[in-house]
Design a protein around this motif. Structure first.
Motif, PDB file in Angstrom:
ATOM      1  N   PRO A   1       0.835  -1.203   0.000  1.00 38.07           N
ATOM      2  CA  PRO A   1       0.000   0.000   0.000  1.00 38.07           C
ATOM      3  C   PRO A   1       0.871   1.254   0.000  1.00 38.07           C
ATOM      4  CG  PRO A   1      -0.641  -1.514   1.758  1.00 38.07           C
ATOM      5  CD  PRO A   1       0.642  -2.008   1.203  1.00 38.07           C
ATOM      6  N   VAL A   2       0.459   2.256  -0.762  1.00 36.87           N
ATOM      7  CA  VAL A   2       1.169   3.526  -0.837  1.00 36.87           C
ATOM      8  C   VAL A   2       0.262   4.595  -0.238  1.00 36.87           C
ATOM      9  CG1 VAL A   2       2.170   5.255  -2.391  1.00 36.87           C
ATOM     10  CG2 VAL A   2       2.406   2.821  -2.915  1.00 36.87           C
ATOM     11  N   ASP A   3       0.776   5.374   0.694  1.00 34.42           N
ATOM     12  CA  ASP A   3       0.005   6.460   1.287  1.00 34.42           C
ATOM     13  C   ASP A   3      -0.358   7.483   0.213  1.00 34.42           C
ATOM     14  OD1 ASP A   3      -0.329   9.164   2.631  1.00 34.42           O
ATOM     15  OD2 ASP A   3      -0.266   7.824   4.361  1.00 34.42           O
ATOM     16  N   VAL A   4      -1.617   7.919   0.191  1.00 35.15           N
ATOM     17  CA  VAL A   4      -2.054   8.856  -0.848  1.00 35.15           C
ATOM     18  C   VAL A   4      -1.289  10.174  -0.788  1.00 35.15           C
ATOM     19  CG1 VAL A   4      -4.360   7.872  -1.112  1.00 35.15           C
ATOM     20  CG2 VAL A   4      -3.987   9.678   0.564  1.00 35.15           C
ATOM     21  N   TYR A   5      -0.808  10.544   0.374  1.00 39.90           N
ATOM     22  CA  TYR A   5      -0.032  11.772   0.492  1.00 39.90           C
ATOM     23  C   TYR A   5       1.344  11.641  -0.178  1.00 39.90           C
ATOM     24  CZ  TYR A   5      -3.271  14.085   3.682  1.00 39.90           C
ATOM     25  OH  TYR A   5      -4.362  14.705   4.219  1.00 39.90           O
ATOM     26  N   GLN A   6       1.848  10.426  -0.283  1.00 41.42           N
ATOM     27  CA  GLN A   6       3.175  10.218  -0.864  1.00 41.42           C
ATOM     28  C   GLN A   6       3.139   9.953  -2.365  1.00 41.42           C
ATOM     29  OE1 GLN A   6       5.008   7.061   1.347  1.00 41.42           O
ATOM     30  NE2 GLN A   6       5.623   8.420   2.990  1.00 41.42           N
ATOM     31  N   PHE A   7       1.986   9.644  -2.909  1.00 43.34           N
ATOM     32  CA  PHE A   7       1.898   9.289  -4.320  1.00 43.34           C
ATOM     33  C   PHE A   7       1.878  10.536  -5.191  1.00 43.34           C
ATOM     34  CE2 PHE A   7      -0.602   8.033  -8.097  1.00 43.34           C
ATOM     35  CZ  PHE A   7       0.235   7.035  -8.566  1.00 43.34           C
ATOM     36  N   LEU A   8       2.729  10.561  -6.193  1.00 45.25           N
ATOM     37  CA  LEU A   8       2.765  11.668  -7.150  1.00 45.25           C
ATOM     38  C   LEU A   8       2.488  11.129  -8.545  1.00 45.25           C
ATOM     39  CD1 LEU A   8       5.909  13.695  -6.015  1.00 45.25           C
ATOM     40  CD2 LEU A   8       3.518  14.292  -5.691  1.00 45.25           C
ATOM     41  N   ILE A   9       1.688  11.861  -9.300  1.00 44.86           N
ATOM     42  CA  ILE A   9       1.374  11.474 -10.674  1.00 44.86           C
ATOM     43  C   ILE A   9       1.302  12.730 -11.520  1.00 44.86           C
ATOM     44  CG2 ILE A   9      -1.120  11.509 -10.276  1.00 44.86           C
ATOM     45  CD1 ILE A   9      -1.249   9.084 -12.247  1.00 44.86           C
TER      46      ILE A   9
END
Length: 166
Positions: A138-146
């Protein structure tokens, strides 16, 4: 060996893309903070929104989570007839990995992000060092960049995506 000028250009482009993604994400994070305020019962002194004690927000999230009982499901599909065998193999590997990697439990733990932020994100990769093993993280939504220019619906159109530092 890559020349220093080309390395510097690549690094500069990557840093600019990260900066662009973070600036665009700030608008989304402001909406997430409102959801967190409701969930954690943070009262605001403002006239711009309802200032009601919403301790029911936690009960709503928990009730909503209890209704989402479908396991994580995604499938590889064939683009052309020649892709049928490759898609079949990829789906078989995914089924095996999901059983061995306890994916249902990981998804269950991540579903709170789905309710609070409207998304949950996973990183999936496999390794053949010391035998085959796969990882669903799982990746924290705060850490995900797109890449914000892809529109948020089809990540295949994104020029970059990944885990960053919040």
């Amino acid at each position: 060996m890559i020349k220093k000028t080309i390395r510097d250009e690549i690094a500069s482009q990557a840093l600019n893309e990260i900066r662009f993604a973070r600036e665009e994400k700030k608008q989304i994070i402001a909406r997430w903070h409102k959801n967190e305020d409701l969930y954690y019962q943070k009262k605001l002194d403002t006239d711009s929104r309802a200032n009601v004690n919403l301790n029911e927000a936690q009960a709503f999230v928990d009730s909503f989570l209890s209704k989402i009982n479908k396991p994580l499901n995604w499938k590889y599909i064939k683009g052309e007839e020649a892709d049928f065998k490759a898609a079949e193999i990829a789906n078989a590997i995914k089924e095996k990995d999901s059983n061995l990697g306890n994916w249902n439990y990981k998804v269950l733990l991540s579903r709170k992000q789905l309710v609070m932020y409207g998304r949950y994100i996973f990183e999936y990769h496999a390794s053949s060092e010391n035998g085959y093993s796969s990882y669903l993280t799982p990746v924290d939504v705060y850490q995900f960049l797109i890449d914000p220019a892809c529109g948020g619906l089809d990540i295949e159109k994104a020029f970059f995506l990944g885990r960053g530092v919040s």
